[in-house]
Design an enzyme around this catalytic site. Sequence first.
Site, PDB file in Angstrom:
ATOM      1  N   TRP A 155       0.811  -1.223   0.000  1.00 14.31           N
ATOM      2  CA  TRP A 155       0.000   0.000   0.000  1.00 14.31           C
ATOM      3  C   TRP A 155       0.849   1.280   0.000  1.00 14.31           C
ATOM      4  CZ3 TRP A 155       1.766   2.550   4.156  1.00 14.31           C
ATOM      5  CH2 TRP A 155       2.293   1.791   5.219  1.00 14.31           C
ATOM      6  N   ASN A 156       2.138   1.165   0.337  1.00 14.22           N
ATOM      7  CA  ASN A 156       2.896   2.412   0.545  1.00 14.22           C
ATOM      8  C   ASN A 156       3.290   3.117  -0.757  1.00 14.22           C
ATOM      9  OD1 ASN A 156       4.778   0.444  -0.026  1.00 14.22           O
ATOM     10  ND2 ASN A 156       6.281   1.123   1.477  1.00 14.22           N
ATOM     11  N   PRO A 180      -3.243  -5.913  -6.151  1.00 14.21           N
ATOM     12  CA  PRO A 180      -2.818  -4.742  -5.390  1.00 14.21           C
ATOM     13  C   PRO A 180      -3.188  -4.896  -3.920  1.00 14.21           C
ATOM     14  CG  PRO A 180      -4.844  -4.258  -6.573  1.00 14.21           C
ATOM     15  CD  PRO A 180      -4.468  -5.667  -6.941  1.00 14.21           C
ATOM     16  N   ALA A 181      -2.542  -4.119  -3.066  1.00 16.45           N
ATOM     17  CA  ALA A 181      -2.890  -4.142  -1.651  1.00 16.45           C
ATOM     18  C   ALA A 181      -4.368  -3.812  -1.496  1.00 16.45           C
ATOM     19  CB  ALA A 181      -2.043  -3.128  -0.890  1.00 16.45           C
ATOM     20  N   GLY A 233       6.879  -6.396   0.116  1.00 14.30           N
ATOM     21  CA  GLY A 233       6.145  -6.363   1.381  1.00 14.30           C
ATOM     22  C   GLY A 233       7.030  -6.828   2.520  1.00 14.30           C
ATOM     23  N   SER A 234       6.411  -7.380   3.539  1.00 15.84           N
ATOM     24  CA  SER A 234       7.184  -7.715   4.744  1.00 15.84           C
ATOM     25  C   SER A 234       7.964  -9.020   4.570  1.00 15.84           C
ATOM     26  CB  SER A 234       6.235  -7.855   5.937  1.00 15.84           C
ATOM     27  OG  SER A 234       5.461  -9.027   5.779  1.00 15.84           O
ATOM     28  N   GLU A 255      11.010  -8.319  -2.470  1.00 11.58           N
ATOM     29  CA  GLU A 255      11.575  -7.050  -2.029  1.00 11.58           C
ATOM     30  C   GLU A 255      10.959  -6.798  -0.653  1.00 11.58           C
ATOM     31  OE1 GLU A 255      11.924  -3.688  -1.017  1.00 11.58           O
ATOM     32  OE2 GLU A 255      10.792  -2.917  -2.734  1.00 11.58           O
ATOM     33  N   LEU A 256      11.780  -7.065   0.392  1.00 10.85           N
ATOM     34  CA  LEU A 256      11.221  -7.226   1.737  1.00 10.85           C
ATOM     35  C   LEU A 256      11.665  -6.115   2.694  1.00 10.85           C
ATOM     36  CD1 LEU A 256      11.764 -11.102   1.817  1.00 10.85           C
ATOM     37  CD2 LEU A 256       9.740  -9.850   1.060  1.00 10.85           C
ATOM     38  N   CYS A 289      10.345   1.034   2.587  1.00  7.74           N
ATOM     39  CA  CYS A 289      11.270  -0.043   2.986  1.00  7.74           C
ATOM     40  C   CYS A 289      12.717   0.425   3.032  1.00  7.74           C
ATOM     41  CB  CYS A 289      11.123  -1.223   2.038  1.00  7.74           C
ATOM     42  SG  CYS A 289      11.292  -0.734   0.323  1.00  7.74           S
ATOM     43  N   GLU A 386      11.889  -2.552  12.118  1.00 10.33           N
ATOM     44  CA  GLU A 386      11.481  -1.401  11.317  1.00 10.33           C
ATOM     45  C   GLU A 386      10.308  -0.702  11.994  1.00 10.33           C
ATOM     46  OE1 GLU A 386      11.677  -1.337   6.578  1.00 10.33           O
ATOM     47  OE2 GLU A 386      10.719  -3.111   7.363  1.00 10.33           O
ATOM     48  N   GLU A 463      15.077  -4.961  -9.143  1.00 10.16           N
ATOM     49  CA  GLU A 463      14.057  -4.299  -9.976  1.00 10.16           C
ATOM     50  C   GLU A 463      14.644  -3.013 -10.535  1.00 10.16           C
ATOM     51  OE1 GLU A 463       9.923  -5.829  -8.052  1.00 10.16           O
ATOM     52  OE2 GLU A 463      10.770  -4.034  -7.146  1.00 10.16           O
TER      53      GLU A 463
HETATM   54  O1  LIG Z   1       8.732   0.051   0.483  1.00 13.60           O
HETATM   55  C1  LIG Z   1       9.399  -0.012  -0.552  1.00 13.60           C
HETATM   56  C2  LIG Z   1       9.091   0.848  -1.643  1.00 13.60           C
HETATM   57  C3  LIG Z   1      10.303   1.285  -2.379  1.00 13.60           C
HETATM   58  C4  LIG Z   1      10.191   2.701  -2.756  1.00 13.60           C
HETATM   59  C5  LIG Z   1      11.371   3.136  -3.555  1.00 13.60           C
HETATM   60  O2  LIG Z   1      11.549   2.640  -4.668  1.00 13.60           O
HETATM   61  O3  LIG Z   1      12.107   3.986  -3.098  1.00 13.60           O
END
Ligand SMILES: O=CCCCC(=O)O
Length: 484
Positions: A155-156, A180-181, A233-234, A255-256, A289, A386, A463
């Site tokens: 969601w972030n 999606p979230a 996510g987590s 990607e945690l 993250c 975190e 990524e």
């Molecule tokens: O929480 C991870 C999102 C990554 C955001 C970024 O690409 O900076």
Amino acid sequence: MLKLRDQSLLETRAYVNGEWVENGKTFDVINPATGEVVAKVTDLSAEEVSTTIDHAYQAQKSWKKLTGKERGALLRRWYDLMVENVDDLGTIVCAEMGKPLPEAKGEVLYGASFIEWFAEEAKRIYGDVIPGHQQDKRIVVLKQPIGVVGSITPWNFPNAMIARKVAPALAVGCSFVARPAELTPLSANAMAVLAERAGIPAGVFNVVPSSDSSGVGQELCANEKVSKVTFTGSTRVGKILMQQCADTIKKLSLELGGNAPFLVFDDADLDAAVDGAMIAKYRNGGQTCVCANRIYVQAGVYEAFAEKLAAKVQSLKLGDGFEEGVTTGPLINQAAVDKVEQHVSDAVHKGAQVMVGGKPHELGHTFFEPTILTDVTTDMVVAREETFGPVAPLFKFETEEEVVALANDSEFGLAGYFYSRDIARVWRVAEEMETGMVGINTGLISTEMAPFGGIKQSGLGREGSKYGVEDFLEMKYLCFGEIH
Ligand SMILES: O=CCCCC(=O)O
């Protein structure tokens, strides 16, 4: 109702095989700043996701046959539409996620940049020719799309995290099912509206909103027609998905969690370090993250750094992301506020001082004051977990050796940051840091041009950048014998 320039971007149905579908079931999307319902979104079941996967499987057969140039042209059109609609897409991000509108638009452009980048990369999926191992043999390596990709995103960054995954997948010839979230599905739907307008064929990009996160996650991991799952996510959920993918030996990108260290040495440019800390810590209200979670400051500059940081933090404006001048929005929900409160109270209980902030804000709902804690020590929860909120815990250190050990004393290894003007130290520390990404004299490392990802329990795969296509490709080796 949320007002957009182009109201058709506020789509609440699911996008399956080129159709907008409803099933009579919905879940609410809440604006975290106001608690108001932004929209009611179609709630797909795991079985409906399974049907979507069947469509994606069929669609991939013809999508992969297009040339890279043809796929790239469609992605480029999608990128152009995202940029043209940045105001509306930003409004949707702000409404469902809460980040301030300018930051929300920045996220949309960041997301779009991945679509632009991989539109260009689509033409550059090179194989290889290897000298034969015998006189009558020739060896050729093909790179082929892995197949159907299932994504699970947080969601972030409701726009950019999908863009960063779907763009390389589509560029190389995969089809895609995006879950999606549950908290932020509207950005994904708006992206699908634009993908359809750009001419991405039916079934190639699908969006399956659902409140059944475990059921849909299980379906994406277990379904044999899905060849790869990509998740942000987590670490806790990443481990579950990894177990669920074991039965089908499915490729995974993860990607945690991060717990990023941020080091300030005595020889640093202190003003630059403060600016970097403001971005690395308070971007997205600390809900990223790669946000600095542990700030280690060398003893000689500890007080000065804390004072300069405090001056900047006091100038942050907390509020509804749609209000002019707001720099920090709400946290995503009450659970997030509770966690931040627990981290602060644990630290204070063990001897930390609250220099700025330290409590939920009177604005109510989900607002927490941007906070600085001093006299923070390694026995406090903030040293290990975190916080995912606007809290900067300042630890004091004496030597480089000590701080590198502290920085690396974590099961996570996503991002790390440090500030120093000593070039020998810069190389030493950069090489010693156990993270997939290191910001050196900068607090912002995210760009579509670089490989984003972590080591240790922060994940698998990368990524963005030229490396970003690799996770969506299989290698096939052809061994040519002689024809007589
Ligand atoms: O929480 C991870 C999102 C990554 C955001 C970024 O690409 O900076």
